[in-house]
Design a protein around this motif. Sequence first.
Motif, mmCIF file in Angstrom:
data_model
loop_
_atom_site.group_PDB
_atom_site.id
_atom_site.type_symbol
_atom_site.label_atom_id
_atom_site.label_comp_id
_atom_site.label_asym_id
_atom_site.label_seq_id
_atom_site.Cartn_x
_atom_site.Cartn_y
_atom_site.Cartn_z
ATOM 1 N N ALA A 84 -33.196 49.849 -5.126
ATOM 2 C CA ALA A 84 -32.183 48.865 -5.509
ATOM 3 C C ALA A 84 -30.786 49.477 -5.490
ATOM 4 C CB ALA A 84 -32.500 48.309 -6.897
ATOM 5 N N ARG A 85 -30.652 50.688 -6.047
ATOM 6 C CA ARG A 85 -29.330 51.335 -6.094
ATOM 7 C C ARG A 85 -28.846 51.699 -4.689
ATOM 8 N NH1 ARG A 85 -31.431 53.492 -11.138
ATOM 9 N NH2 ARG A 85 -32.345 55.254 -10.013
ATOM 10 N N LEU A 86 -29.738 52.176 -3.842
ATOM 11 C CA LEU A 86 -29.345 52.519 -2.474
ATOM 12 C C LEU A 86 -28.892 51.273 -1.704
ATOM 13 C CD1 LEU A 86 -32.110 55.089 -1.463
ATOM 14 C CD2 LEU A 86 -29.663 55.563 -1.661
ATOM 15 N N LEU A 87 -29.574 50.163 -1.905
ATOM 16 C CA LEU A 87 -29.198 48.947 -1.177
ATOM 17 C C LEU A 87 -27.897 48.361 -1.710
ATOM 18 C CD1 LEU A 87 -32.645 47.241 -0.527
ATOM 19 C CD2 LEU A 87 -31.082 48.223 1.164
ATOM 20 N N ARG A 88 -27.655 48.482 -2.999
ATOM 21 C CA ARG A 88 -26.357 48.046 -3.532
ATOM 22 C C ARG A 88 -25.240 48.864 -2.878
ATOM 23 N NH1 ARG A 88 -24.642 45.983 -8.109
ATOM 24 N NH2 ARG A 88 -25.818 44.239 -7.271
ATOM 25 N N ASN A 97 -25.050 42.007 -2.960
ATOM 26 C CA ASN A 97 -26.044 41.296 -3.771
ATOM 27 C C ASN A 97 -27.253 40.876 -2.941
ATOM 28 O OD1 ASN A 97 -24.524 41.378 -6.183
ATOM 29 N ND2 ASN A 97 -23.341 39.597 -5.540
ATOM 30 N N ALA A 98 -26.993 40.425 -1.721
ATOM 31 C CA ALA A 98 -28.083 39.924 -0.877
ATOM 32 C C ALA A 98 -29.100 41.013 -0.571
ATOM 33 C CB ALA A 98 -27.522 39.348 0.422
ATOM 34 N N GLN A 99 -28.627 42.235 -0.301
ATOM 35 C CA GLN A 99 -29.557 43.279 0.116
ATOM 36 C C GLN A 99 -30.563 43.640 -0.988
ATOM 37 O OE1 GLN A 99 -28.242 46.502 2.557
ATOM 38 N NE2 GLN A 99 -26.661 45.315 3.568
ATOM 39 N N PRO A 100 -30.112 43.969 -2.203
ATOM 40 C CA PRO A 100 -31.118 44.245 -3.237
ATOM 41 C C PRO A 100 -31.928 43.012 -3.630
ATOM 42 C CG PRO A 100 -28.897 44.350 -4.158
ATOM 43 C CD PRO A 100 -28.741 44.266 -2.672
ATOM 44 N N ALA A 101 -31.346 41.817 -3.522
ATOM 45 C CA ALA A 101 -32.079 40.601 -3.887
ATOM 46 C C ALA A 101 -33.243 40.348 -2.938
ATOM 47 C CB ALA A 101 -31.131 39.399 -3.876
ATOM 48 N N ILE A 102 -33.005 40.502 -1.656
ATOM 49 C CA ILE A 102 -34.067 40.291 -0.667
ATOM 50 C C ILE A 102 -35.177 41.317 -0.859
ATOM 51 C CG2 ILE A 102 -34.569 40.425 1.815
ATOM 52 C CD1 ILE A 102 -31.618 39.328 2.177
#
Length: 319
Positions: A113-117, A59-64
């Motif tokens: 977003a999908r890659l970071l998730r 969650n943190a990665q796409p949120a940032i």
Amino acid sequence: MRAFIFPGQGSQSVGMGKALADASPVAREVFGEVDEALGQNLFRLMTEGPADALTLTENAQPAIMANAIATLRVLEREGNVRLADKAEYVAGHSLGEYTALCAAQAFDLSTTARLLRLRGQAMQVAVPVGEGAMAALLGADLDKARAIAAAAVEAVVADGGGAQVCTVANDNDPGQVVISGHRAPVERAVSLAKEMGAKRGVLLPVSAPFHCPLMQPAADAMAAALADARIAAPLVPVFANVHAAPIADPDAIRAALVEQVTGMVRWRESVLAMVEAGVAQFVEFGGKVLAPMVKRIAPDADAVSVVTMDDLENLLKTM
């Protein structure tokens, strides 16, 4: 010359993005697109918490990323600014490299977003919880940190600990280097830090040992995902973490992102290389972590953090 830079994990906090979204339909559009891409209400998690769920790597990665891109998009669309006209380079710290590539239109927002998730999920499962750790060595340069990590591995192996990994994960600035690997040698490095010349070692509250060889399963997962991802030539070159040098070729970007999962984030070297290339101003979007690092690396450089609408208005006056 100017570089736009983007923060990495650890810059998340409950409430992030709310004021920006309240003030700007452009920001709301970004958060909505990320929610749709992920099939979840990430923006609600960002603004309302709970903190432990937001801190989860997936969650943190796409949120940032979403928060930083929303900040940049407000500048671009409400301030009538084109990135390619105002920045010669982009760069990001760890996951921030994906944000930088999205900012420079190498990735579209939904793909990012999908890659970071996926990246967050793959990194989390690569090493069982409790087996890995990370620590910041304060008052240690790169050479000293490497010596401390090597001594820690040697000590644990001598105690019968078996094969161990403990390597430098992030070379952040002249006085802060982060190590990563198996928990036993990382903890030993913390205890050895002061006697080996560092000010101190501090264990970090992370759930996995990022940017070390133990992340190879995550690197394999990202290699598969990136093989199918469309990568365009960025509007401006990106300074790759693993090379501390600018790249713009899509195949080179794909390879660097895979290598980054297990490789060292060469942030200090990247900033010095950008300064050497002529960058005089660094603008951090969506966080207040990298700009202070830049000032410690290159005291003569101008480094600003842009988080609020007031920050954006002040930045526009300098452009």
